[in-house]
Design an enzyme around this catalytic site. Sequence first.
Site, PDB file in Angstrom:
ATOM      1  N   ILE A 117       0.884  -1.154   0.000  1.00 50.85           N
ATOM      2  CA  ILE A 117       0.000   0.000   0.000  1.00 50.85           C
ATOM      3  C   ILE A 117       0.930   1.214   0.000  1.00 50.85           C
ATOM      4  CG2 ILE A 117      -0.201  -0.125   2.531  1.00 50.85           C
ATOM      5  CD1 ILE A 117      -2.899   1.222   2.318  1.00 50.85           C
ATOM      6  N   SER A 118       0.729   2.118  -0.941  1.00 50.43           N
ATOM      7  CA  SER A 118       1.670   3.219  -1.139  1.00 50.43           C
ATOM      8  C   SER A 118       1.635   4.221   0.010  1.00 50.43           C
ATOM      9  CB  SER A 118       1.358   3.949  -2.449  1.00 50.43           C
ATOM     10  OG  SER A 118       1.526   3.104  -3.557  1.00 50.43           O
TER      11      SER A 118
END
Length: 286
Positions: A117-118
């Site tokens: 997840i960025s």
Amino acid sequence: MSEHGNPRKGGRFPLRLDQVASAPKPAAPRELLRPQAHLQAVERERRVQGGQTPQGVGLDSIHVRRRMVERLRADGLSHPLVLDAFARLPRHLFVDTALVNQAYEDTSLPIGLGQTISKPSVVGAMVALLCARPGLRVQLDQGKPLGSCLEIGTGCGYQASLLALMARQVVSVERLRDLHLKARQNIDTLRRNEPGWPDVRLVYGDGMLGHPPQAPYDTIIAAAGGSQLPQAWLDQLAPGGRLVAPTAHPGGAGQVLTVVDRHADGRLEQTVSGAVLFVPLKSGIT
């Protein structure tokens, strides 16, 4: 045994109070570990507000998300709709249980199958770029600046849910079946916790092909980077639309964020906006 016990070196036990050496002063307290810091800050805010109970508790508190937003604002993210979306979306619902206490830090986190997840700051920068698409100069669509949005790489579903607050519709394509199912579960949980949250169309398929049935798209965003942009994405970009995706640096070192605008006359204009690091773009499904 008598109260004095057996003889010992240096005296008998128990010692008189005047024989007991003073304990060394404890070392200065260390800063709390970051996972607890979020909850401590919530309690401080509660006291500052006169004892009012915050909305939710712990990581469910809106105050936790607002602190993340203030950090993003301090780092230069200024688009009000993007900041508001971050404040509304509970990121911890999309993070694995073992990492949930890091959900509101500006860091990428693993979500399985070699994907992440960025970082919120990277997501915010990319979405803010989308919100400045050239079509907005001629369209009165400020409430939903992303228009019809295509996301390549659903991951855990967090970014898709963020996009949904600023788009008329979001289509998100994921090539890894397990992640596609995980995102669907996460978004279902979000919609149970946040009734009325805009839905997202999740597609299990090859992201390099885009999703022709809903094309063209006003905005396209990719969470993986290849050596070049797939032609299918460019073909599915509407006039006045904008595409934001990582690509290999022209010099061969790392990745850069590439922005492509399709102007009203169909002309494509490409610019670069900073260095990034994303997982590699792959074709096919698995």
